[in-house]
Design an enzyme around this catalytic site. Structure first.
Site, PDB file in Angstrom:
ATOM      1  N   GLU A  40       0.838  -1.196   0.000  1.00 19.87           N
ATOM      2  CA  GLU A  40       0.000   0.000   0.000  1.00 19.87           C
ATOM      3  C   GLU A  40       0.871   1.244   0.000  1.00 19.87           C
ATOM      4  O   GLU A  40       0.408   2.335   0.268  1.00 19.87           O
ATOM      5  CB  GLU A  40      -1.021  -0.018   1.143  1.00 19.87           C
ATOM      6  N   CYS A  76      -3.364  -4.532   3.823  1.00 21.08           N
ATOM      7  CA  CYS A  76      -2.265  -5.356   4.344  1.00 21.08           C
ATOM      8  C   CYS A  76      -2.203  -6.767   3.773  1.00 21.08           C
ATOM      9  O   CYS A  76      -1.326  -7.530   4.155  1.00 21.08           O
ATOM     10  CB  CYS A  76      -2.343  -5.433   5.859  1.00 21.08           C
ATOM     11  N   HIS A  93      -1.385 -12.117  10.723  1.00 18.62           N
ATOM     12  CA  HIS A  93      -1.124 -10.697  10.472  1.00 18.62           C
ATOM     13  C   HIS A  93      -0.980  -9.990  11.820  1.00 18.62           C
ATOM     14  O   HIS A  93      -1.669 -10.307  12.785  1.00 18.62           O
ATOM     15  CB  HIS A  93      -2.251 -10.074   9.646  1.00 18.62           C
TER      16      HIS A  93
END
Lengths: 360, 130
Positions: free
Chosen positions: A93, A125, A248
Site C-alpha cells: 500500500e 495489508c 497478520h
C-alpha cells in the site's frame, strides 16, 4: 450447462498441480524508532506502548528498493535463472508511484525481463498474500513454471496517531514453483472477504484513516478467525497439527489474542511474531512472519499462515516444510540477521527520513 | 528531463551489469564494448557479484542539486572483487565509521528525483558495509 468442480472442497483454493515455495527472502531496513520516542513527543511519555520499536526506511529506500533486496534473497535460495520467472508481482500500500509499476523495476533489477508478467497488487495489508494466491494459480495451472510474489510496505502513519507507533517497514518475497522442487509445499489456501470499512486511505491523501476500535472485532478478529477456522476444517486439521503459525500483526496483542482463540500456543507463534521489534509491516507482515519461521523450520513442520487486509479480508495457507529447507535457508541473509542489524534513531530523524517536513 | 539516459543505463545501474572480454577475460565496468585491457571487442554481458572494498572515500556536506536532501553522505571509490573501480555513494553507514579497506556490497537504492518530486525516480547502485 455447468461442469462439476473437480476440487473436493470447493471453497478451498487448491491448484490442479501441487505447488510450493522454492525460494524466499526477507528485507528489513536498518533504522529503528522506539515507540517510547513517539510517546515522548505526543503524550509526554504516558500510556502503554503497542510495540518496542519499528523499522524505518532510510532516505534512499522505498518499496521498490526493498522489494529488490528481498527478491534477490529469494533468488539466492531458489537457485533458478531469473529469466525462468513468468510473473513478478508486488503487493503493497506504499507503491512509490501512483501510476507506473513497482514490479517492472523489480523484474528489471533481478534480470527477469522481458518474458514475464508484472503487476502491482493492492488490498491494504493482504496485497502480498493475494499475489501469493495468484502465483499458486499460475504455477498450479501450468501456465508458468515459476512465479514471484512479494509483500512489502513502508507504512504511513499520521503524526501523533495511534498508528504512528506501529507503522513500520519491511516484507518478504516468495518464488513459487512445482511442489517437487519446493522447500515448503502449500497444500491449499482459503480466502475470506467482506466489505468492512475498518481502515482506508483516499486518493491524494498522505495518511490513512481508521475506524478506531472497529478495526478489532468486526474486522481483524472476524476475518482472521473465519479464514483460519475454515481452512483447518476443510483440511481436516486442528491447531495441534501445526508446529508454527503466523498471523497478520498490526500490534503485539491482536495476533496473540487470535492465536489463543484458535487454540495456538505462544510457542507456536513466537518465531513469526516480529511486530514488537519491526512494527506493522502491512502488506509485508504475514509474509515476513513466514520468512522468519522458515528460517528456523525443520523438514516436516506444518505452518498455518493467515494474513489480514483492511476493507476487509484474510488469506489463509496450509504449508508443510520439506527437507530442502535445510540446504536453502542458509543461502541468503536470514530475517533475524536483518532485525539485528539495527541503528536507533530519534523522532526528529524519523520525521526527516519519512519526509514529514514541508520543505517548500 | 533525462529519461532516455536513465532508461539506457538501467541495467548497469540497477544490477551492476558490465561486460566480460571474450579474449582476455577482463571484467569491465562500466560497459564500453571495447576491452580496456587488451583493446579487443568485448560486448558479452557480465553481472558483477557486487562485493568489493573501499579504496578511498570522502564525505559530502555541500551536495549537488538533487542530492542535497541526503547530505551529509559518503562517496567512495570501491574496488570490486572482479577488479574494476567504481565511484558510488555509501549507504546504511555512519559517515564517521567508514574506513579504507572496509568490505562493502552493492544494493539498489533511490538516487534522486529527475527534476522535482513530479519527475521520474532514479534508482541505482550504492554500497553498504557487509
Amino acid at each position: 450447462m455447468t461442469t462439476p468442480n473437480p476440487n473436493p472442497s470447493p471453497t478451498l483454493l487448491k491448484p490442479a498441480k501441487p505447488v510450493g515455495i522454492i525460494g524466499y527472502g526477507a528485507y528489513v531496513p536498518r533504522y529503528r524508532l522506539p515507540a517510547r520516542e513517539v510517546a515522548r513527543v505526543w503524550t509526554g511519555g504516558k500510556g502503554g506502548l503497542p510495540i518496542k520499536e519499528k523499522a524505518v526506511p532510510g532516505l534512499d529506500e522505498d518499496v521498490i528498493t526493498m522489494s529488490i533486496e528481498a527478491a534477490r534473497n529469494a533468488m539466492k535460495r531458489a537457485q533458478i535463472d531469473p529469466t525462468e520467472l513468468r510473473a513478478v508481482w508486488v503487493g503493497s500500500e506504499s507503491h512509490p508511484y501512483a501510476v507506473k509499476p513497482t514490479s517492472t523495476v523489480v523484474a528489471e533489477a533481478i534480470g527477469a525481463v522481458p518474458n514475464t508478467q508484472a503487476a502491482d497488487w493492492e488490498f491494504a495489508c493482504k496485497a502480498g498474500t493475494e499475489a501469493m494466491v495468484a502465483a499458486m494459480g499460475l504455477v498450479g495451472s501450468g501456465m508458468g513454471h515459476y512465479a514471484m510474489a512479494i509483500g512489502m510496505d513502508t507504512a504511513q502513519g499520521k503524526p501523533g496517531d495511534a498508528l504512528e507507533y506501529t507503522a513500520g517497514a519491511g516484507g518478504g518475497a516468495y518464488i513459487l514453483g512445482p511442489a517437487e522442487e519446493s522447500l515448503a509445499v502449500i497444500n491449499a489456501s482459503y480466502s475470506y472477504v467482506t466489505d468492512t470499512p475498518d481502515f482506508w486511505r483516499r486518493e491524494y491523501q498522505k495518511y490513512p484513516e481508521h475506524g478506531m476500535r472497529f478495526t478489532g472485532e468486526p474486522a481483524y478478529f472476524k476475518h482472521v478467525s473465519e479464514a483460519a477456522t475454515h481452512l483447518m476444517e476443510a483440511s481436516g486439521t486442528t491447531a495441534k497439527d501445526y508446529k508454527w503459525a503466523v498471523f497478520h500483526q498490526p500490534n503485539t496483542k491482536f495476533p496473540q489474542r487470535v492465536a489463543g482463540q484458535l487454540g495456538f500456543s505462544k510457542e507456536q507463534i513466537e518465531p513469526g511474531l516480529l511486530v514488537p521489534v519491526i512494527g506493522n509491516t502491512y502488506a509485508g507482515a504475514a509474509m515476513i512472519g513466514l520468512t522468519a519461521t522458515l528460517d528456523i523450520a525443520q523438514p516436516g513442520d506444518r505452518i498455518l499462515v493467515v494474513s489480514f487486509g483492511s476493507g476487509a479480508g484474510s488469506d489463509a495457507f496450509d504449508i508443510v516444510v520439506t527437507d530442502k529447507v535445510t540446504e536453502r535457508a542458509g543461502l541468503a541473509t536470514k530475517t533475524q540477521e536483518y532485525i539485528a542489524r539495527r541503528a536507533e534513531i530519534d523522532y526528529a530523524t524519523y520525521v526527516r527520513y519519512r519526509g514529514k517536513l514541508a520543505m517548500k | 528531463m533525462e529519461i532516455p539516459r536513465h532508461w539506457r543505463l538501467k541495467k548497469q545501474r540497477y544490477g551492476l551489469v558490465g561486460e566480460v572480454c571474450p579474449h582476455c577475460d577482463a571484467k569491465i565496468f562500466p560497459p564500453r564494448d571495447v576491452c580496456p585491457n587488451c583493446g579487443d571487442e568485448a560486448k558479452e554481458l557480465y553481472t558483477f557479484s557486487g562485493k568489493g572494498e573501499v579504496y578511498s572515500y570522502t564525505t559530502i556536506y555541500e551536495a549537488p542539486a538533487g542530492y542535497d536532501t541526503n547530505a551529509p553522505y559518503t562517496v567512495a571509490i570501491v574496488k570490486l572483487e572482479e577488479g574494476p573501480m567504481v565511484t558510488a555513494q555509501l549507504t546504511d553507514v555512519d559517515n564517521d565509521r567508514v574506513e579504507i579497506g572496509m568490505p562493502v556490497e552493492m544494493v539498489t537504492r533511490k538516487m534522486r528525483n529527475d527534476g522535482d518530486e513530479r519527475g521520474l525516480i532514479v534508482y541505482g547502485y550504492k554500497f553498504r558495509p557487509r
